[in-house]
Design an enzyme around this catalytic site. Structure first.
Site, short mmCIF file in Angstrom:
data_model
loop_
_atom_site.label_atom_id
_atom_site.label_comp_id
_atom_site.label_asym_id
_atom_site.label_seq_id
_atom_site.Cartn_x
_atom_site.Cartn_y
_atom_site.Cartn_z
N CYS A 2 46.39 -67.16 83.75
CA CYS A 2 45.09 -66.77 82.91
C CYS A 2 44.08 -67.66 82.80
O CYS A 2 44.30 -68.69 83.24
CB CYS A 2 46.34 -66.53 82.00
SG CYS A 2 47.73 -65.58 82.28
N GLY A 102 49.43 -68.40 78.99
CA GLY A 102 50.43 -69.81 78.60
C GLY A 102 52.12 -69.35 78.64
O GLY A 102 51.90 -67.81 79.61
N LYS A 485 48.57 -76.73 104.61
CA LYS A 485 46.94 -76.13 104.21
C LYS A 485 47.33 -74.78 104.97
O LYS A 485 46.78 -73.89 104.58
CB LYS A 485 45.73 -76.86 104.94
CG LYS A 485 45.68 -78.63 104.20
CD LYS A 485 44.30 -78.17 102.69
CE LYS A 485 45.27 -77.11 101.24
NZ LYS A 485 46.10 -78.27 101.01
N HIS A 504 67.08 -82.94 115.32
CA HIS A 504 68.91 -82.93 114.70
C HIS A 504 69.25 -81.53 114.63
O HIS A 504 69.37 -81.19 113.10
CB HIS A 504 68.91 -83.74 113.36
CG HIS A 504 68.84 -85.18 114.05
ND1 HIS A 504 69.80 -86.01 114.29
CD2 HIS A 504 67.61 -85.99 113.95
CE1 HIS A 504 69.05 -87.57 114.98
NE2 HIS A 504 68.34 -87.63 113.97
#
Ligand code: AGP
Length: 608
Positions: A2, A102, A485, A504
């Protein structure tokens, strides 16, 4: 995350709030709203979607007259994106409005208590609890009310608050979420980040945890949670306003890629004095450096990838054990702390919740903490024992480029400083490395000129669904970054693998035409990587190789080769990353995606 803004002054607030929110768009959001006091009532407008919609609904702010207001861009955490859940939120009789960045961790318990007291909630958000708590405690003294609420709520918040009964004041308060105050000649502002106020002022106050701001159009006061007045000095922001604008590039990301030579140079130069590495901000004498027996390197995302690179450099050069951790893992794995340990927390924003929490966890156990941070005055910068800034300037694109590159530089400088102090690298070695370090900006600039060639190659892979990045040692570290990216801005699935690990299991996924990006810059591992390239080639892969100039034999195996100029083996990630950034950028561009603001992502993840 926010973004919050607020304004109190001579001018109409709404247009200023809308402009400020635009400068915070990079933080990611799904809805927005503003509330303005018109002298009699507090009126608000909120809407889902881009800010453009809110601006149209308010005719650029004209439908909300008044000189005091708050605004918000919401990145949903509690409650789906909706008009109702958008901020600002009000108490029942609309005499108090609040915006919040928050998470209130105990909001369910508080919501239940408020409902039991007869309060009705309109939204699903945690923030609305704050509006009703303010109402519950308000008996005429706003400051006292705010401190009472602070004692009740747990979690993180940066709040902007207006009270109808205090029409000439705007309040703000901070705990763990970023908050700044701008003092200007048209009035005073609050915001989550500097770009929102730069148009009006360079004088900015960074608000600390549990500090409260009370401002009028002419004055700003600061208080602690005990309502004691505080003296604070403003910082002067050097960033030009266009430094936070696109400067002619199509996207911030491309602009910031092209700023890498300057950013790298700005991060190196203040720390090289007469050919020696000097890092005063480290706050450690050579003797103290020699005492260090172990280093934790802790971060998230791309910052974490720089730590993976740094492990090879530090252990190779300074011969000191390095443990690399994802911050979200470190904070819960109960590490076994030992004496003489240093924790290095790496963060562009300095506000990443997991990284900040990891910093606090380390400090609680007596570990000395060094921050490598880009945003001056950010939480991690302020809470670390010492901070080494990366001078990348404001980074707006969600996908980091210049901050990543300057973090690598910071690691190199630290490793060289530690090697110097511990005597694990002689003066000649350090002198040679300094020369190579100083060449990096020019070499990066040269690699950026490859952009058209890489764009052409990228356009052949717009429809591809899977890409694999391979490398060994430092080449594995840069493969992690190249993969992130690509996937975060093109939405193509990609994975990075230690080249020796592919057989593997994952090699079963390689089929005709699968794109594999193989990085082979580490001379001592080159032959091994070459055989891994052959392994995938025989299974039909199309291989793009990134290697050092001169390794032309790779053309017998790889289908497309990008050559890097010669540098110190420890520094090759700084060069290899350039074609990988360009590749991701041009795939995203070719797919017509929003390169700067990829879906589901935020620039700074300030919640868990
Ligand atoms: C990288 O392109 C991403 N934007 C993300 O991984 C980022 O690096 C991560 O969230 C850490 O952010 P910080 O450096 O601000 O702490």
């Amino acid at each position: 995350m926010c973004g919050i803004v607020g304004y109190i002054g001579e001018k109409q607030a709404a247009p200023i709030l809308l402009e400020g929110l635009e400068k915070l768009e990079y933080r990611g959001y799904d809805s927005a709203g503003i509330a303005v006091f018109d002298g009699t009532e507090i009126h608000a407008k909120k809407s889902m979607g881009r800010l453009k919609i809110l601006s149209e609904l308010t005719h650029g702010g004209e439908t909300l007259p008044g000189t005091t207001g708050i605004g918000h861009t919401r990145w949903a955490t509690h409650g789906a994106p909706s008009d109702m859940n958008a901020h600002p939120h009000f108490n029942q009789d609309k005499t108090i409005a609040v915006v919040h960045n928050g998470i209130i961790e105990n909001y369910m318990k508080l919501k239940k208590k408020m409902q039991d007291k007869g309060y009705t909630f309109k939204s699903e958000t945690d923030t609305e609890v704050i509006a009703h708590l303010l109402d519950y405690y308000y008996k005429g003294d706003a400051l006292e009310t705010i401190t009472k609420v602070m004692h009740r709520v747990e979690g993180s918040y940066a709040l902007g608050i207006i009270f109808k009964s205090e029409p000439d004041k705007l309040y703000a308060v901070r705990k763990d979420s970023p908050l700044i105050v701008g003092k200007s000649n048209i009035g005073n502002l609050i915001a989550s980040d500097v770009p929102a106020v730069l148009k009006y002022t360079r004088d900015v106050y960074f608000i600390e945890n549990e500090e409260i701001v009370c401002m009028t159009k002419d004055d700003i006061q600061f208080y602690n949670i005990d309502e004691e007045e505080l003296e604070k000095q403003p910082a002067t922001i050097e960033w030009d306003i266009d430094a936070a604008e696109k400067g002619g590039y199509e996207y911030f990301m491309l602009k910031e890629m092209y700023e890498q030579p300057q950013a790298v140079s700005d991060t190196i130069n203040p720390r090289i004095k007469e050919g020696k590495i000097v890092i005063d901000e480290l706050g450690m004498s050579d003797e103290e450096i020699r005492q260090i027996r172990k280093i934790y390197m802790i971060a998230c995302g791309s910052a974490y990838h720089t730590c993976v690179s740094a492990k090879y450099v530090f252990e190779g050069l300074a011969r000191i054990p390095v443990e690399v951790d994802l911050a979200s893992e470190f904070r819960y794995r109960h590490p076994i702390y030992e004496e003489n340990t240093l924790a290095i927390i790496v963060s562009q924003s300095g506000e990443t919740a997991d990284s900040l929490a990891a910093l606090r966890e380390a400090k609680e156990h007596g570990v000395r903490v060094l921050g490598i941070v880009n945003v001056v005055g950010s939480s991690i910068a302020r809470e670390a024992d010492n901070v080494m800034y990366t001078w990348a300037g404001p980074e707006i694109a969600v996908a980091t480029t210049k901050a990543y590159s300057t973090q690598l530089i910071a690691h190199y400088l630290l490793a060289m400083k530690f090697a110097q102090a511990r005597g694990t690298a002689d003066e000649k070695t350090i002198t040679e490395m300094v020369k190579d370090l100083k060449k990096l900006p020019g070499q990066i600039e040269m690699l950026l000129e490859n952009k058209k060639k890489i764009q052409k190659f990228a356009n052949r892979y717009l429809a591809t669904e899977h890409v694999f990045f391979l490398g060994r040692g430092l080449d594995y570290a840069i493969s992690l970054e190249g993969s992130l990216k690509l996937k975060e801005i093109s939405y193509i699935h990609s994975e990075a693998y230690a080249a020796g690990e592919l057989k593997h299991g994952t090699i079963s996924l390689i089929e005709e035409g699968t794109l594999v990006v193989a990085v082979a810059t580490q001379e001592e591992l080159y032959k091994k990587t070459l055989s891994n390239i052959q392994e995938v080639k025989t299974r039909g892969a199309f291989v793009m190789a990134v290697t050092n100039v001169g390794n032309t034999e790779i053309e017998k195996t790889a289908d497309y080769v990008i050559y890097l100029p010669k540098t110190n083996p420890y520094f090759t990630n700084s060069l290899a990353v350039i074609p990988l950034q360009l590749f991701g950028y041009y795939v995203s561009l070719g797919k017509g995606l929003d390169v700067d603001k990829p879906r589901n992502l935020a620039k700074s993840v300030t919640v868990e």
